[in-house]
Design a protein around this motif. Structure first.
Motif, PDB file in Angstrom:
ATOM      1  N   UNK A 159      69.184  41.825 -26.893  1.00 20.46           N
ATOM      2  CA  UNK A 159      67.981  42.054 -27.683  1.00 20.46           C
ATOM      3  C   UNK A 159      68.325  42.376 -29.135  1.00 20.46           C
ATOM      4  N   UNK A 160      69.492  42.985 -29.335  1.00 17.74           N
ATOM      5  CA  UNK A 160      69.942  43.308 -30.687  1.00 17.74           C
ATOM      6  C   UNK A 160      70.672  42.133 -31.334  1.00 17.74           C
TER       7      UNK A 160
ATOM      8  N   UNK B 167      72.617  49.059 -14.191  1.00 15.58           N
ATOM      9  CA  UNK B 167      72.846  49.681 -15.500  1.00 15.58           C
ATOM     10  C   UNK B 167      73.656  48.751 -16.404  1.00 15.58           C
ATOM     11  N   UNK B 168      74.640  48.065 -15.822  1.00 13.06           N
ATOM     12  CA  UNK B 168      75.427  47.103 -16.597  1.00 13.06           C
ATOM     13  C   UNK B 168      74.519  45.986 -17.131  1.00 13.06           C
ATOM     14  N   UNK B 169      73.635  45.460 -16.282  1.00 11.84           N
ATOM     15  CA  UNK B 169      72.735  44.396 -16.719  1.00 11.84           C
ATOM     16  C   UNK B 169      71.774  44.894 -17.790  1.00 11.84           C
ATOM     17  N   UNK B 170      71.322  46.150 -17.662  1.00  8.33           N
ATOM     18  CA  UNK B 170      70.445  46.713 -18.695  1.00  8.33           C
ATOM     19  C   UNK B 170      71.167  46.779 -20.037  1.00  8.33           C
ATOM     20  N   UNK B 171      72.434  47.204 -20.002  1.00  8.42           N
ATOM     21  CA  UNK B 171      73.226  47.282 -21.232  1.00  8.42           C
ATOM     22  C   UNK B 171      73.384  45.888 -21.845  1.00  8.42           C
ATOM     23  N   UNK B 172      73.639  44.902 -21.014  1.00  8.24           N
ATOM     24  CA  UNK B 172      73.769  43.538 -21.510  1.00  8.24           C
ATOM     25  C   UNK B 172      72.460  43.089 -22.162  1.00  8.24           C
ATOM     26  N   UNK B 173      71.337  43.382 -21.524  1.00 13.78           N
ATOM     27  CA  UNK B 173      70.042  42.972 -22.064  1.00 13.78           C
ATOM     28  C   UNK B 173      69.751  43.668 -23.387  1.00 13.78           C
ATOM     29  N   UNK B 174      70.072  44.957 -23.459  1.00 16.35           N
ATOM     30  CA  UNK B 174      69.847  45.675 -24.716  1.00 16.35           C
ATOM     31  C   UNK B 174      70.715  45.091 -25.822  1.00 16.35           C
ATOM     32  N   UNK B 175      71.959  44.741 -25.511  1.00 13.85           N
ATOM     33  CA  UNK B 175      72.843  44.148 -26.507  1.00 13.85           C
ATOM     34  C   UNK B 175      72.307  42.790 -26.957  1.00 13.85           C
TER      35      UNK B 175
END
Length: 140
Positions: free
Chosen positions: A84-85, A74-82
């Protein structure tokens, strides 16, 4: 002695027929036999209980490991979403600056020898974008 189809043996003054071979069971006290059986059953139940305790501990430790891995994912997903933005999380900045200081000298010598092959392959943004897209497609 020979009588009919059987050979009779004389041992110690007694005549024995060879029909029953092997050790003959001694007259065991039934109470002792029953107690041994009960003791064996108690030991079996104790072993079974220990085995189930071990398996329960093993399952709980694996469940804890799974929870930790899910949190990390979940932490890595949050990093990836950030990323991407267009935002770079502070954890990644710290990670990159810490690695770059130690590996900058190694990378410069490797790049000088081998030459730079692909600029996009080392871009963490493209990897995270791909991960986010595949993750979104998998949810549909």
């Amino acid at each position: 002695m020979l009588t009919g189809r059987y050979y009779l043996m004389v041992v110690g003054g007694k005549v024995k027929k060879p029909g029953k071979r092997g050790r003959k069971p001694a007259k065991i006290d039934l109470k002792a036999k029953l107690e041994r059986s009960r003791q064996s059953a108690r030991e079996c139940r104790a072993r079974k209980k220990l085995r189930y305790q071990y398996l329960e501990e093993l399952v709980s430790s694996r469940e804890r490991a799974i929870c930790a891995l899910r949190e990390e994912l979940e932490m890595y997903k949050q990093w990836c979403m950030a990323m991407d933005q267009g935002k770079i999380p502070s954890e990644i900045k710290a990670l990159l600056t810490g690695e770059e200081q130690g590996k900058a000298q190694q990378n410069s010598s490797k790049l000088a020898k081998a030459g730079k092959t692909d600029a996009n392959s080392s871009n963490p943004l493209s990897v995270c974008s791909w991960f986010s897209l595949t993750n979104i497609e998998g949810r549909k």
